[in-house]
Every structure is written in C-alpha cells, then in structure tokens.
Scaffold this motif. Structure first.
Motif, PDB file in Angstrom:
ATOM      1  N   ARG A  51       0.811  -1.220   0.000  1.00  0.00           N
ATOM      2  CA  ARG A  51       0.000   0.000   0.000  1.00  0.00           C
ATOM      3  C   ARG A  51       0.845   1.272   0.000  1.00  0.00           C
ATOM      4  O   ARG A  51       0.394   2.323  -0.462  1.00  0.00           O
ATOM      5  N   ASN A  52       2.080   1.223   0.480  1.00  0.00           N
ATOM      6  CA  ASN A  52       2.951   2.405   0.508  1.00  0.00           C
ATOM      7  C   ASN A  52       4.058   2.340  -0.547  1.00  0.00           C
ATOM      8  O   ASN A  52       5.109   2.963  -0.402  1.00  0.00           O
ATOM      9  N   LYS A  53       3.841   1.553  -1.612  1.00  0.00           N
ATOM     10  CA  LYS A  53       4.829   1.414  -2.686  1.00  0.00           C
ATOM     11  C   LYS A  53       4.165   1.717  -4.031  1.00  0.00           C
ATOM     12  O   LYS A  53       3.882   0.803  -4.812  1.00  0.00           O
ATOM     13  N   PRO A  54       3.910   2.969  -4.324  1.00  0.00           N
ATOM     14  CA  PRO A  54       3.197   3.307  -5.568  1.00  0.00           C
ATOM     15  C   PRO A  54       4.045   3.059  -6.811  1.00  0.00           C
ATOM     16  O   PRO A  54       5.269   3.201  -6.787  1.00  0.00           O
ATOM     17  N   PHE A  55       3.386   2.676  -7.900  1.00  0.00           N
ATOM     18  CA  PHE A  55       4.061   2.534  -9.188  1.00  0.00           C
ATOM     19  C   PHE A  55       4.383   3.916  -9.754  1.00  0.00           C
ATOM     20  O   PHE A  55       3.705   4.901  -9.456  1.00  0.00           O
ATOM     21  N   HIS A  56       5.440   3.966 -10.601  1.00  0.00           N
ATOM     22  CA  HIS A  56       5.778   5.193 -11.312  1.00  0.00           C
ATOM     23  C   HIS A  56       5.425   5.009 -12.783  1.00  0.00           C
ATOM     24  O   HIS A  56       5.636   3.940 -13.364  1.00  0.00           O
ATOM     25  N   TYR A  57       4.908   6.079 -13.391  1.00  0.00           N
ATOM     26  CA  TYR A  57       4.396   5.978 -14.757  1.00  0.00           C
ATOM     27  C   TYR A  57       5.225   6.766 -15.775  1.00  0.00           C
ATOM     28  O   TYR A  57       4.946   6.699 -16.965  1.00  0.00           O
ATOM     29  N   HIS A  58       6.256   7.458 -15.310  1.00  0.00           N
ATOM     30  CA  HIS A  58       7.104   8.204 -16.241  1.00  0.00           C
ATOM     31  C   HIS A  58       8.437   7.482 -16.388  1.00  0.00           C
ATOM     32  O   HIS A  58       9.095   7.168 -15.394  1.00  0.00           O
ATOM     33  N   TYR A  59       8.806   7.213 -17.640  1.00  0.00           N
ATOM     34  CA  TYR A  59      10.082   6.538 -17.882  1.00  0.00           C
ATOM     35  C   TYR A  59      10.630   7.001 -19.229  1.00  0.00           C
ATOM     36  O   TYR A  59       9.937   6.940 -20.248  1.00  0.00           O
ATOM     37  N   ASP A  60      11.876   7.464 -19.227  1.00  0.00           N
ATOM     38  CA  ASP A  60      12.523   7.912 -20.458  1.00  0.00           C
ATOM     39  C   ASP A  60      13.092   6.698 -21.176  1.00  0.00           C
ATOM     40  O   ASP A  60      14.133   6.165 -20.804  1.00  0.00           O
ATOM     41  N   GLN A  61      12.385   6.256 -22.207  1.00  0.00           N
ATOM     42  CA  GLN A  61      12.764   5.019 -22.873  1.00  0.00           C
ATOM     43  C   GLN A  61      13.710   5.228 -24.057  1.00  0.00           C
ATOM     44  O   GLN A  61      14.226   4.246 -24.605  1.00  0.00           O
ATOM     45  N   MET A  62      13.986   6.457 -24.454  1.00  0.00           N
ATOM     46  CA  MET A  62      14.783   6.694 -25.648  1.00  0.00           C
ATOM     47  C   MET A  62      16.195   6.135 -25.513  1.00  0.00           C
ATOM     48  O   MET A  62      16.706   5.453 -26.408  1.00  0.00           O
ATOM     49  N   GLN A  63      16.853   6.436 -24.384  1.00  0.00           N
ATOM     50  CA  GLN A  63      18.220   5.964 -24.190  1.00  0.00           C
ATOM     51  C   GLN A  63      18.272   4.443 -24.159  1.00  0.00           C
ATOM     52  O   GLN A  63      19.170   3.823 -24.728  1.00  0.00           O
ATOM     53  N   LEU A  64      17.284   3.848 -23.489  1.00  0.00           N
ATOM     54  CA  LEU A  64      17.205   2.399 -23.420  1.00  0.00           C
ATOM     55  C   LEU A  64      17.096   1.800 -24.816  1.00  0.00           C
ATOM     56  O   LEU A  64      17.842   0.873 -25.181  1.00  0.00           O
ATOM     57  N   MET A  65      16.193   2.321 -25.632  1.00  0.00           N
ATOM     58  CA  MET A  65      15.953   1.756 -26.951  1.00  0.00           C
ATOM     59  C   MET A  65      17.136   1.996 -27.884  1.00  0.00           C
ATOM     60  O   MET A  65      17.484   1.129 -28.693  1.00  0.00           O
ATOM     61  N   GLU A  66      17.756   3.153 -27.776  1.00  0.00           N
ATOM     62  CA  GLU A  66      18.916   3.441 -28.625  1.00  0.00           C
ATOM     63  C   GLU A  66      20.048   2.459 -28.353  1.00  0.00           C
ATOM     64  O   GLU A  66      20.722   1.998 -29.278  1.00  0.00           O
ATOM     65  N   GLY A  67      20.246   2.130 -27.067  1.00  0.00           N
ATOM     66  CA  GLY A  67      21.299   1.178 -26.721  1.00  0.00           C
ATOM     67  C   GLY A  67      21.025  -0.200 -27.294  1.00  0.00           C
ATOM     68  O   GLY A  67      21.932  -0.866 -27.819  1.00  0.00           O
ATOM     69  N   MET A  68      19.769  -0.643 -27.238  1.00  0.00           N
ATOM     70  CA  MET A  68      19.415  -1.966 -27.764  1.00  0.00           C
ATOM     71  C   MET A  68      19.516  -2.002 -29.283  1.00  0.00           C
ATOM     72  O   MET A  68      20.054  -2.959 -29.867  1.00  0.00           O
ATOM     73  N   ILE A  69      19.007  -0.966 -29.940  1.00  0.00           N
ATOM     74  CA  ILE A  69      19.039  -0.922 -31.403  1.00  0.00           C
ATOM     75  C   ILE A  69      20.479  -0.865 -31.899  1.00  0.00           C
ATOM     76  O   ILE A  69      20.854  -1.524 -32.885  1.00  0.00           O
ATOM     77  N   ALA A  70      21.320  -0.087 -31.212  1.00  0.00           N
ATOM     78  CA  ALA A  70      22.728   0.015 -31.609  1.00  0.00           C
ATOM     79  C   ALA A  70      23.401  -1.338 -31.514  1.00  0.00           C
ATOM     80  O   ALA A  70      24.186  -1.724 -32.396  1.00  0.00           O
ATOM     81  N   ALA A  71      23.109  -2.095 -30.442  1.00  0.00           N
ATOM     82  CA  ALA A  71      23.716  -3.413 -30.264  1.00  0.00           C
ATOM     83  C   ALA A  71      23.286  -4.367 -31.368  1.00  0.00           C
ATOM     84  O   ALA A  71      24.102  -5.153 -31.884  1.00  0.00           O
ATOM     85  N   ILE A  72      22.011  -4.300 -31.769  1.00  0.00           N
ATOM     86  CA  ILE A  72      21.540  -5.180 -32.841  1.00  0.00           C
ATOM     87  C   ILE A  72      22.135  -4.775 -34.178  1.00  0.00           C
ATOM     88  O   ILE A  72      22.545  -5.629 -34.977  1.00  0.00           O
TER      89      ILE A  72
END
Length: 511
Positions: free
Chosen positions: A288-309
């Motif tokens: 009950r005292n552990k709320p989810f967060h809904y904001h996440y900057d996904q650009m850096q994450l995706m760029e790293g994965m795409i670059a690796a592929i």
C-alpha cells in the motif's frame, strides 16, 4: 455413519447396548458413553453426536433435565431417544414436551431397538439432506449477492440485512483474488471448491476469464488485514505445481464492503509482476505504501538496444536488456508501461529483421506472440525474457546470413588477389574493387585465410618467384620485378623470410 452417545447409570445397561446392538450395520458408531446427565451434557458439547440414547432416572442430573438444558443452549440440533421401564411411563409423556418421540423399553430387546434405530437413522438422513439443500441454497444466495456488489448493482434492503446477518458471524472479511493460466483454470477452481466445502463462511466467486475469488471470514486479531487464512495456505500448497497468482485485499468488517476488498486485492495483484515467486501470495498491506511510477525515459534504453543489434553485438544487447530490467525494478515502473516499452522494442527488432527477410520477420511475430504481453499472468522476467530471446535470435540470424554472404565474396576476393598479385595491389585498391570498407575487408581476409592480406600477397609472389627460378631463364632482378617488387631489396627480404636462404642459394639446391 452417524455418531451416537450412550448415557446410563447402570454399566451393565450400556455394555448390553454395545454388545447386542449392531450399531455399524444400522449406520451408527458409538462415539462415547457416560453415567449421568451432567457428564452427558459436557460430552454432547465435546463430541457432537447426532443421536443421544439416554436413561431417564440418573443421579446428579436426570435425562430429561439434560435434554432441557441442552435445548436451552441453542447449540447443534441433536436427536434424543429415551430408555426407561414400564413403571416410568410418565417420563415418556414428559419427554414429548421436548420433542423427543423415540422411546426404548428396559430391558432393551435388540430386535425392537434396531427397528426404532432404523427409523431414527432415516430421520437423520432426511434431515441431513434437507440441511444440505438449505446450506447450498444459502451459499448460492450469498454468492449471488456478493457478485451483485462487485458489479456495483443495487440490492434490496432485505438482502442487505441478510448479508449483515451473515457478516456478524465473523469479525473480518477479505477477498483473495486468484488468477491462473487457461489450461489449469478448471482444475484449480475444482480444487478450491472441494476445499471450501469443509469451511464455514467461505465463498467461491467466479470472475473474469481464468480468474476467481474466495471470500473468507476471520475470527481473532491474529487474522487482521493483510494476513492469509488457513484456506489460503492450503491453496498455496495445492497449487504449487502450477503457475498461479494470488493476492488479498484490505479487510472489512462486513460483506457489504466486499467490493473494497476486491479492488484492493486487484491492486495488490498487479505487484505480482515484480515478484520472483509465482506462488507467493501478495497482500494489499505489503504494497500500500509502494506506488508505481508511470514516467520513464525510454529513448536511451531503446537506442542502446538498437545500436547493439545493428552492430550484431550480442553481448552488448544482453547487457542493455539486463540494465533495463534492473532500472524497471528499481524505479518500480508500472507494469503496463513496461509492457508497452517491451512491445515497442520487439516491433523495432522485427522491423530490422524485415529489412533482411520478410519470412524471418513473420516467424518472430508468430514465435513471440507480441499480444501475449498484454496478459495478466506475466512477470518482468517473462517480458524481458521474450525481448532478450527475440533480439538474440535476430542477431544470430543476421550473423549467419552475413557469414554466408562473406564466404561467397571472400572466394571472389582471393581469386582476384591470385590473378593480380604481381600488380601494384593494396588493401585500399581491393576495397574499391569490391565496394567494402578496408578495415572490414582486412578482417574478412584474416578470418577466412588465417593470415593478413599483405602476408598472403608476399606468399603468392615468392611462390611465383620460386617457379621462375626453376626455369633458369631470367635474372633475379627481372624475377623480382615480374612478381611485383619494384625494389630488389624488398624481394630479397621477403624471399629469405620464407625460404630461409637467398634466391641464388635456393637456385643451387635446384640444379
């Protein structure tokens, strides 16, 4: 089998009833004996017999006083049979006032007693069947009212009063939400139903596809909000071979508030996404005292994965996925956000594959079933595991295709080198001929031939020089120039490095 308690102050009478009456054949088992009404009252309470066969005239408390005292306690209904002699006929008349209409004469004659007991056994069977029907009807009525409350439907005042009365039997009520996979839903629901048949004030409520709920009542402070009752612990044991998610809500004092329990259980269930143990029950109190967060900057994450592929860097892709999973868990990103990011990334990977092969791209879509990520019975490990496997499969396939293509072009490059080694040939000129980057070309040649381009070039020139020396018609300087060396000293250096002697010394070994 129904349980029977025998009460008589004469030991011989009890012994005779046990010996000469075939209780088991009549559908009874003797659960106890005693010799006075006071002790009999306690044993009725402790043993819960269905039938009590009692003498009337006993010390401390006679049989009729005992019957009257029991009926005033408003406890479990029990049938009574009076045992008395002809001289005590007035007792039989008095017993009818307490609803007792079965009478055995002393001394007890087995045949007559058995006839009376068969009649009592049938009455118990009829009463049991009626109780069962009444219990089922009452159970279904409560389940129906609970469903109406969960669906936010109005219920009559009489129904509210009924639920309030049922609620009063327990100090607290809670809702356990259970979600299963489609293949195991029917089996797990049946197991829960069987378990609840033995419980008082526990109800199974069918919900959406592949999910159901158990509404439980609790007694005592030990079972306050967030704790699991014995039923839940037994379910966890029964469900251990299966993939099942369970969550309990915030407890309420009345069934009229069960909708609140249901919604808090649903909220707690969403945290199973980050839970490593599929069979651990999550309570609303724990999250009950552990709320989810809904904001996440996904650009850096995706760029790293795409670059690796793009670079076909399998290790780099694995690290990028692991880093993303750790970040999601640490920041407690809402599951629906994580799933959207993963689905978007999966589509990006498939688009990269589609540029190389439409067939392989469709194969990935079918294999990883992107729509599955919208399901409820998923954890972070499931989602990121699909993403990792899809990316690795894409990289592996692209690497294999690149290898096939490089094998074909390497054959053509080696043939070109053998035909033109005597010319002014360099890795740069070769790269221009075959439209490849010089560094990449050098790596391909090294991987295929096991030696560098320059080593291969000098080997071919020295081999040709050896052939010409064998013909013995050209000067050494002419041979050096013919095989591609503009300076004799360079030819001499390369020849001696490979043959460990000068051209003249080598010529002497030939003639």
């Amino acid at each position: 089998m129904f349980k029977v308690l025998l009460i008589d102050d004469e030991p011989g009478a009890i012994e005779g009833m046990q010996m000469w009456i075939n209780w088991q054949e009549l559908g009874f088992e003797v659960c106890g004996t005693c010799n006075n009404g006071m002790e009999g009252l306690q044993m009725i309470q402790d043993l819960g017999p269905d039938l009590v066969v009692t003498d009337v005239n006993m010390p401390l408390m006679d049989g009729l006083m005992m019957i009257e005292a029991w009926q005033k306690m408003e406890s479990k209904p029990v049938r009574f049979a009076i045992v008395s002699g002809y001289s005590e006929f007035e007792y039989a008349q008095r017993s009818m006032r307490f609803g007792v209409n079965h009478y055995l004469l002393k001394p007890v004659i087995p045949e007559e007693a058995e006839e009376e007991l068969r009649e009592i056994h049938q009455e118990l069977l009829d009463a049991s069947a009626q109780q069962s029907l009444t219990r089922i009807a009452s159970y279904e009525e409560v389940v129906s009212l609970i469903k109406r409350l969960l669906n936010k439907q109005l219920i009559e005042e009489s129904d509210r009063s009924h639920l309030s009365k049922v609620s009063a039997d327990k100090e607290e009520w809670n809702f356990c939400l259970i979600q299963t996979e489609p293949s195991s839903f029917a089996d797990l629901r049946e197991r829960a139903t069987s378990l609840l048949e033995q419980e008082d004030r526990a109800y199974l409520v069918d919900l959406d596809m592949n999910s159901f709920g158990i509404v439980c009542g609790y007694d005592g402070s030990a079972n306050r909000e967030g704790s699991s009752c014995r039923i839940m612990h037994e379910l966890k044991h029964l469900y251990s071979p299966y993939r099942v998610f369970m969550a309990t809500g915030a407890g309420e004092s009345t069934l009229l508030q069960i909708e609140c329990c249901y919604h808090t259980a649903k909220e707690a269930m969403s945290y199973q996404f980050y839970d490593q143990a599929d069979h651990r029950m999550i309570s609303f109190k724990s999250i009950r005292n552990k709320p989810f967060h809904y904001h996440y900057d996904q650009m850096q994450l995706m760029e790293g994965m795409i670059a690796a592929i793009t670079l076909l860097d399998k290790s780099g892709f694995q690290k990028a996925v692991e880093s993303a999973a750790s970040s999601f868990r640490e920041m407690l990103i809402a599951p629906e956000i994580v799933k959207k990011v993963a689905i978007h990334m999966l589509y990006r990977i498939i688009e990269i594959m589609r540029e190389a092969s439409e067939v392989q791209a469709e194969s990935l879509i079918g294999k990883y079933r992107l729509s599955r990520n919208s399901g409820s019975l998923l954890t972070l490990n499931d989602v990121m595991g699909d993403l990792l496997s899809c990316g690795e499969e894409c990289i592996d396939w692209l690497l294999s295709e690149q290898l096939k293509q490089s094998q074909g072009i390497i054959h053509a490059i080696n043939s070109y080198i053998r035909e033109h080694f005597a010319e002014c040939l360099s890795i740069k000129k070769l790269a221009e001929v075959f439209y490849l980057h010089p560094v990449y070309l050098g790596q391909l040649l090294m991987k295929k031939n096991g030696i560098s381009f320059h080593e291969l070039l000098h080997d071919l020139r020295v081999e040709e020089a050896v052939r010409l020396l064998g013909e013995n018609r050209l000067k050494n300087s002419e041979i050096a120039e013919q095989v591609g060396y503009s300076h004799y000293s360079q030819f001499l250096k390369q020849f001696e490095a490979r043959k460990h002697m000068s051209p003249n010394e080598y010529k002497k070994t030939m003639f």
